[in-house]
Design a protein around this motif. Structure first.
Motif, PDB file in Angstrom:
ATOM      1  N   GLU A   1      -6.064   3.756   5.190  1.00 21.80           N
ATOM      2  CA  GLU A   1      -4.971   2.768   5.226  1.00 21.80           C
ATOM      3  C   GLU A   1      -5.208   1.665   6.255  1.00 21.80           C
ATOM      4  N   ASN A   2      -6.118   1.879   7.196  1.00 20.89           N
ATOM      5  CA  ASN A   2      -6.441   0.858   8.198  1.00 20.89           C
ATOM      6  C   ASN A   2      -7.913   0.469   8.159  1.00 20.89           C
ATOM      7  N   GLY A   3      -8.577   0.808   7.081  1.00 20.32           N
ATOM      8  CA  GLY A   3     -10.011   0.562   6.984  1.00 20.32           C
ATOM      9  C   GLY A   3     -10.344  -0.819   6.442  1.00 20.32           C
ATOM     10  N   MET A   4     -11.621  -1.015   6.265  1.00 19.48           N
ATOM     11  CA  MET A   4     -12.120  -2.304   5.773  1.00 19.48           C
ATOM     12  C   MET A   4     -11.603  -2.605   4.370  1.00 19.48           C
ATOM     13  N   HIS A   5     -11.403  -1.580   3.551  1.00 12.33           N
ATOM     14  CA  HIS A   5     -10.905  -1.821   2.202  1.00 12.33           C
ATOM     15  C   HIS A   5      -9.476  -2.368   2.245  1.00 12.33           C
ATOM     16  N   ALA A   6      -8.683  -1.895   3.184  1.00 10.75           N
ATOM     17  CA  ALA A   6      -7.326  -2.426   3.358  1.00 10.75           C
ATOM     18  C   ALA A   6      -7.387  -3.891   3.777  1.00 10.75           C
TER      19      ALA A   6
ATOM     20  N   GLY B   1     -11.338 -10.350 -15.048  1.00  7.37           N
ATOM     21  CA  GLY B   1     -10.341  -9.466 -15.636  1.00  7.37           C
ATOM     22  C   GLY B   1     -10.081  -8.249 -14.749  1.00  7.37           C
ATOM     23  N   PHE B   2     -11.129  -7.733 -14.119  1.00  3.40           N
ATOM     24  CA  PHE B   2     -10.961  -6.614 -13.191  1.00  3.40           C
ATOM     25  C   PHE B   2     -10.108  -7.048 -12.008  1.00  3.40           C
ATOM     26  N   THR B   3     -10.383  -8.227 -11.482  1.00  4.91           N
ATOM     27  CA  THR B   3      -9.611  -8.749 -10.349  1.00  4.91           C
ATOM     28  C   THR B   3      -8.155  -8.915 -10.748  1.00  4.91           C
ATOM     29  N   LEU B   4      -7.918  -9.459 -11.925  1.00  2.00           N
ATOM     30  CA  LEU B   4      -6.549  -9.646 -12.404  1.00  2.00           C
ATOM     31  C   LEU B   4      -5.829  -8.309 -12.548  1.00  2.00           C
ATOM     32  N   ARG B   5      -6.491  -7.331 -13.137  1.00  2.00           N
ATOM     33  CA  ARG B   5      -5.864  -6.005 -13.299  1.00  2.00           C
ATOM     34  C   ARG B   5      -5.572  -5.363 -11.951  1.00  2.00           C
ATOM     35  N   THR B   6      -6.432  -5.596 -10.972  1.00  2.00           N
ATOM     36  CA  THR B   6      -6.261  -4.988  -9.658  1.00  2.00           C
ATOM     37  C   THR B   6      -5.139  -5.655  -8.864  1.00  2.00           C
ATOM     38  N   TYR B   7      -5.015  -6.967  -8.985  1.00  2.09           N
ATOM     39  CA  TYR B   7      -4.095  -7.708  -8.118  1.00  2.09           C
ATOM     40  C   TYR B   7      -2.938  -8.372  -8.854  1.00  2.09           C
ATOM     41  N   THR B   8      -2.728  -8.050 -10.114  1.00  2.00           N
ATOM     42  CA  THR B   8      -1.688  -8.722 -10.888  1.00  2.00           C
ATOM     43  C   THR B   8      -0.309  -8.563 -10.258  1.00  2.00           C
ATOM     44  N   HIS B   9      -0.066  -7.438  -9.596  1.00  2.00           N
ATOM     45  CA  HIS B   9       1.234  -7.220  -8.967  1.00  2.00           C
ATOM     46  C   HIS B   9       1.481  -8.174  -7.800  1.00  2.00           C
ATOM     47  N   LEU B  10       0.444  -8.847  -7.324  1.00  2.00           N
ATOM     48  CA  LEU B  10       0.590  -9.795  -6.229  1.00  2.00           C
ATOM     49  C   LEU B  10       0.697 -11.239  -6.693  1.00  2.00           C
ATOM     50  N   MET B  11       0.566 -11.451  -7.994  1.00  2.00           N
ATOM     51  CA  MET B  11       0.605 -12.818  -8.509  1.00  2.00           C
ATOM     52  C   MET B  11       2.001 -13.399  -8.347  1.00  2.00           C
ATOM     53  N   PRO B  12       2.088 -14.657  -7.917  1.00  2.00           N
ATOM     54  CA  PRO B  12       3.400 -15.285  -7.812  1.00  2.00           C
ATOM     55  C   PRO B  12       4.080 -15.315  -9.180  1.00  2.00           C
TER      56      PRO B  12
ATOM     57  N   LYS C   1      -9.997 -16.454 -10.877  1.00  2.00           N
ATOM     58  CA  LYS C   1     -11.436 -16.669 -11.057  1.00  2.00           C
ATOM     59  C   LYS C   1     -12.129 -16.871  -9.713  1.00  2.00           C
ATOM     60  N   ALA C   2     -11.546 -17.719  -8.861  1.00  2.00           N
ATOM     61  CA  ALA C   2     -12.144 -17.953  -7.544  1.00  2.00           C
ATOM     62  C   ALA C   2     -12.098 -16.689  -6.692  1.00  2.00           C
ATOM     63  N   LEU C   3     -10.964 -15.996  -6.702  1.00  2.00           N
ATOM     64  CA  LEU C   3     -10.841 -14.766  -5.926  1.00  2.00           C
ATOM     65  C   LEU C   3     -11.867 -13.738  -6.380  1.00  2.00           C
TER      66      LEU C   3
ATOM     67  N   TYR D   1      -6.854  -9.711   2.470  1.00  2.00           N
ATOM     68  CA  TYR D   1      -7.506 -11.004   2.211  1.00  2.00           C
ATOM     69  C   TYR D   1      -7.153 -11.507   0.809  1.00  2.00           C
ATOM     70  N   ALA D   2      -7.262 -10.625  -0.175  1.00  2.00           N
ATOM     71  CA  ALA D   2      -6.949 -11.006  -1.552  1.00  2.00           C
ATOM     72  C   ALA D   2      -5.490 -11.401  -1.692  1.00  2.00           C
ATOM     73  N   SER D   3      -4.594 -10.651  -1.071  1.00  2.00           N
ATOM     74  CA  SER D   3      -3.167 -10.959  -1.206  1.00  2.00           C
ATOM     75  C   SER D   3      -2.818 -12.287  -0.540  1.00  2.00           C
ATOM     76  N   VAL D   4      -3.444 -12.595   0.586  1.00  2.00           N
ATOM     77  CA  VAL D   4      -3.194 -13.877   1.263  1.00  2.00           C
ATOM     78  C   VAL D   4      -3.646 -15.036   0.379  1.00  2.00           C
ATOM     79  N   LEU D   5      -4.827 -14.907  -0.228  1.00  2.00           N
ATOM     80  CA  LEU D   5      -5.326 -15.983  -1.080  1.00  2.00           C
ATOM     81  C   LEU D   5      -4.459 -16.171  -2.325  1.00  2.00           C
ATOM     82  N   LEU D   6      -4.029 -15.078  -2.940  1.00  2.00           N
ATOM     83  CA  LEU D   6      -3.167 -15.185  -4.125  1.00  2.00           C
ATOM     84  C   LEU D   6      -1.829 -15.815  -3.762  1.00  2.00           C
ATOM     85  N   ASP D   7      -1.275 -15.433  -2.620  1.00  2.00           N
ATOM     86  CA  ASP D   7      -0.009 -16.004  -2.180  1.00  2.00           C
ATOM     87  C   ASP D   7      -0.137 -17.499  -1.927  1.00  2.00           C
ATOM     88  N   ALA D   8      -1.321 -17.923  -1.522  1.00  2.00           N
ATOM     89  CA  ALA D   8      -1.571 -19.350  -1.268  1.00  2.00           C
ATOM     90  C   ALA D   8      -1.870 -20.125  -2.550  1.00  2.00           C
ATOM     91  N   GLY D   9      -1.935 -19.410  -3.692  1.00  2.00           N
ATOM     92  CA  GLY D   9      -2.145 -20.086  -4.965  1.00  2.00           C
ATOM     93  C   GLY D   9      -3.582 -20.120  -5.453  1.00  2.00           C
TER      94      GLY D   9
END
Length: 100
Positions: free
Chosen positions: A25-30, A59-70, A47-49, A35-43
């Motif tokens: 929960e405090n490792g590099m993967h977290a 598509g993998f990135t979208l499936r992984t982070y779709t819950h963070l999409m504005p 594809k770039a992420l 990092y990904a959530s900050v970039l998505l929040d910034a718009g």
């Protein structure tokens, strides 16, 4: 910098200094997810992420982070409000596309 080296010489010592327990929960993967959530929040685009994270398939990135999409509903309302002068001002819009 190699992530293993960074983890050993910088990340883990920083956790220890801050008295933050080591673990997934405090490792590099977290940190990567943060990092990904900050970039998505910034718009940033999926594809770039995907490229930044080294994913071969956006598509993998979208499936992984779709819950963070504005919310697209919020973006849609704001876009229409801007067109009618009731929202944040920007240099892009319908007249930009027409070359005005």
């Amino acid at each position: 910098m190699n992530r293993v080296v960074f983890n050993k010489v910088a990340w883990r010592p920083a956790l220890d200094t801050a008295s933050v327990p080591r673990g997934r929960e405090n490792g590099m993967h977290a940190l990567r997810h943060f990092y990904a959530s900050v970039l998505l929040d910034a718009g940033e685009s999926i594809k770039a992420l995907s490229e930044y994270l080294g994913h071969h398939d956006p598509g993998f990135t979208l499936r992984t982070y779709t819950h963070l999409m504005p919310s697209s509903e919020k973006r849609t309302r704001e876009a229409v409000s801007r067109v009618f002068g009731d929202g944040p001002k920007s240099d892009d819009g319908p007249t930009t596309a027409q070359g005005a």
